[in-house]
Design a protein around this motif. Structure first.
Motif, PDB file in Angstrom:
ATOM      1  N   VAL A 112      -5.434 -33.207 -19.518  1.00  0.00           N
ATOM      2  CA  VAL A 112      -5.051 -32.296 -20.591  1.00  0.00           C
ATOM      3  C   VAL A 112      -5.247 -30.834 -20.214  1.00  0.00           C
ATOM      4  N   LYS A 113      -6.185 -30.522 -19.328  1.00  0.00           N
ATOM      5  CA  LYS A 113      -6.385 -29.128 -18.939  1.00  0.00           C
ATOM      6  C   LYS A 113      -5.233 -28.600 -18.083  1.00  0.00           C
ATOM      7  N   LYS A 114      -4.510 -29.510 -17.458  1.00  0.00           N
ATOM      8  CA  LYS A 114      -3.325 -29.122 -16.695  1.00  0.00           C
ATOM      9  C   LYS A 114      -2.148 -28.915 -17.630  1.00  0.00           C
ATOM     10  N   SER A 115      -1.962 -29.867 -18.534  1.00  0.00           N
ATOM     11  CA  SER A 115      -0.855 -29.792 -19.490  1.00  0.00           C
ATOM     12  C   SER A 115      -1.034 -30.864 -20.559  1.00  0.00           C
ATOM     13  N   GLU A 116      -0.562 -30.583 -21.744  1.00  0.00           N
ATOM     14  CA  GLU A 116      -0.619 -31.562 -22.836  1.00  0.00           C
ATOM     15  C   GLU A 116       0.129 -32.846 -22.478  1.00  0.00           C
ATOM     16  N   LYS A 117       1.153 -32.718 -21.631  1.00  0.00           N
ATOM     17  CA  LYS A 117       1.936 -33.919 -21.300  1.00  0.00           C
ATOM     18  C   LYS A 117       1.141 -34.902 -20.449  1.00  0.00           C
ATOM     19  N   PHE A 118       0.021 -34.431 -19.869  1.00  0.00           N
ATOM     20  CA  PHE A 118      -0.823 -35.319 -19.080  1.00  0.00           C
ATOM     21  C   PHE A 118      -2.075 -35.742 -19.843  1.00  0.00           C
ATOM     22  N   LYS A 119      -2.095 -35.491 -21.129  1.00  0.00           N
ATOM     23  CA  LYS A 119      -3.246 -35.863 -21.943  1.00  0.00           C
ATOM     24  C   LYS A 119      -3.513 -37.363 -21.845  1.00  0.00           C
ATOM     25  N   GLY A 120      -4.762 -37.720 -21.659  1.00  0.00           N
ATOM     26  CA  GLY A 120      -5.130 -39.124 -21.551  1.00  0.00           C
ATOM     27  C   GLY A 120      -5.213 -39.634 -20.119  1.00  0.00           C
ATOM     28  N   THR A 121      -4.888 -38.785 -19.147  1.00  0.00           N
ATOM     29  CA  THR A 121      -4.994 -39.183 -17.743  1.00  0.00           C
ATOM     30  C   THR A 121      -6.462 -39.387 -17.369  1.00  0.00           C
ATOM     31  N   LEU A 122      -6.743 -40.472 -16.686  1.00  0.00           N
ATOM     32  CA  LEU A 122      -8.119 -40.821 -16.338  1.00  0.00           C
ATOM     33  C   LEU A 122      -8.492 -40.367 -14.932  1.00  0.00           C
ATOM     34  N   ILE A 123      -9.780 -40.216 -14.696  1.00  0.00           N
ATOM     35  CA  ILE A 123     -10.288 -40.041 -13.339  1.00  0.00           C
ATOM     36  C   ILE A 123     -10.136 -41.388 -12.636  1.00  0.00           C
ATOM     37  N   PRO A 124      -9.401 -41.442 -11.536  1.00  0.00           N
ATOM     38  CA  PRO A 124      -9.193 -42.746 -10.886  1.00  0.00           C
ATOM     39  C   PRO A 124     -10.305 -43.101  -9.905  1.00  0.00           C
ATOM     40  N   THR A 125     -10.444 -44.380  -9.653  1.00  0.00           N
ATOM     41  CA  THR A 125     -11.316 -44.836  -8.577  1.00  0.00           C
ATOM     42  C   THR A 125     -10.535 -44.777  -7.265  1.00  0.00           C
ATOM     43  N   PHE A 126     -11.265 -44.821  -6.174  1.00  0.00           N
ATOM     44  CA  PHE A 126     -10.636 -44.862  -4.854  1.00  0.00           C
ATOM     45  C   PHE A 126      -9.750 -46.100  -4.736  1.00  0.00           C
ATOM     46  N   GLU A 127     -10.233 -47.223  -5.217  1.00  0.00           N
ATOM     47  CA  GLU A 127      -9.469 -48.470  -5.145  1.00  0.00           C
ATOM     48  C   GLU A 127      -8.163 -48.364  -5.918  1.00  0.00           C
ATOM     49  N   GLU A 128      -8.199 -47.746  -7.090  1.00  0.00           N
ATOM     50  CA  GLU A 128      -6.981 -47.569  -7.885  1.00  0.00           C
ATOM     51  C   GLU A 128      -5.983 -46.669  -7.172  1.00  0.00           C
ATOM     52  N   ALA A 129      -6.473 -45.628  -6.522  1.00  0.00           N
ATOM     53  CA  ALA A 129      -5.581 -44.726  -5.792  1.00  0.00           C
ATOM     54  C   ALA A 129      -4.879 -45.460  -4.659  1.00  0.00           C
TER      55      ALA A 129
END
Length: 286
Positions: A112-129
């Motif tokens: 959300v700090k980047k843009s409202e359109k990305f609101k709800g984006t999570l911090i990913p794990t290395f495995e998820e990336a």
């Protein structure tokens, strides 16, 4: 009788697993990795929230030849993607990653700090990336920390079948620990204690037999031609941190740089096309 059946079943299972592993390794050995190009620094960080899955996926979609992201350990030893020691700049939380649990970090909004359109984006794990990235792009895994994260990251790369394309940019301590855990893991020497001294940096990188180096911008008037030749003679791939403008690219490639880290990969990929460097067509797991 049952013991014989169980023993036969176990041997068959081990044989099957070895065959599957061999098939995967054979397929990976056929993947052609790029020799030159752009490295998307923290993904598409100019248009997307850095070090998040949307940012990494956009870099892959655009055809970046290398993608860089930062990895560090939470208080409970989960590998997550985050550049800063603390989470304040890029998320809705507070505190240092090393003092925070994974569950707390997952409660934060990293978009959300980047843009409202990305609101709800999570911090990913290395495995998820790793799970969402292609098989034929270099993965520049920048470790924040030493032995513990080195061992954990190397083990994850082996587990996920990414050893053919991923390397750990890290301190000497982290690199040694990673090699102890997984001897075949590739290393980019990221030792900050001498990185600003190009001659020392190159000498140490060659001595440790690292596969990559990540040169910083040169001092005014600094001639690196002899050092770059030495790196080439020792088969060390050269990353460069970093370029901002299209006008810088041609000269860097002419000097012998393989991959240039940029914050605006989408804007600069068309420029590398003009230089004869093909934009990557990402290949994913079947």
């Amino acid at each position: 009788m049952n013991r014989t059946i169980n023993a036969t079943w176990i041997v068959s299972l081990i044989t099957l697993n070895l065959m599957l592993l061999t098939n995967v390794q054979a397929q990976q050995s056929k993947i052609e990795m790029p020799e030159r190009g752009l490295c998307a620094h923290r993904g598409c960080m100019d248009t997307h929230p850095e070090n998040t899955l949307p940012s990494l996926q956009e870099a892959a979609r655009l055809g970046a030849q290398m993608i860089e992201f930062d990895i560090q350990l939470t208080k409970d030893s989960v590998m997550v993607l985050m550049h800063d020691d603390n989470v304040e700049r890029t998320t809705t939380g507070k505190g240092n990653v090393s003092d925070l649990t994974y569950n707390y970090l997952r409660s934060l909004d990293a978009g959300v700090k980047k843009s409202e359109k990305f609101k709800g984006t999570l911090i990913p794990t290395f495995e998820e990336a790793l799970a969402v990235l292609p098989q034929n792009v270099w993965l520049n895994c920048h470790l924040k920390g030493d032995q513990a994260v080195g061992k954990a990251a190397a083990a994850m790369l082996k587990k996920s079948g990414r050893l053919h394309q991923a390397f750990l940019t890290c301190s000497e301590k982290a690199g040694k620990a990673a090699k102890t855990q997984v001897p075949e893991v590739m290393i980019c020497n990221g030792e900050n204690s001498y990185r600003k001294n190009s001659a020392t940096y190159v000498e140490a990188t060659i001595k440790m037999k690292a596969e990559f180096i990540q040169l910083l911008r040169p001092q005014a008037g600094e001639d690196r031609s002899v050092l770059i030749k030495s790196l080439k003679d020792n088969h060390v791939k050269i990353n460069f941190f970093y370029a901002e403008k299209a006008q810088e690219l041609a000269d860097l490639y002419k000097q012998g740089v393989n991959f240039i880290l940029v914050n605006n990969v989408g804007a600069l990929l068309p420029e590398t096309e003009k230089l004869g460097i093909k934009t990557l067509k990402p290949v994913y797991k079947n």
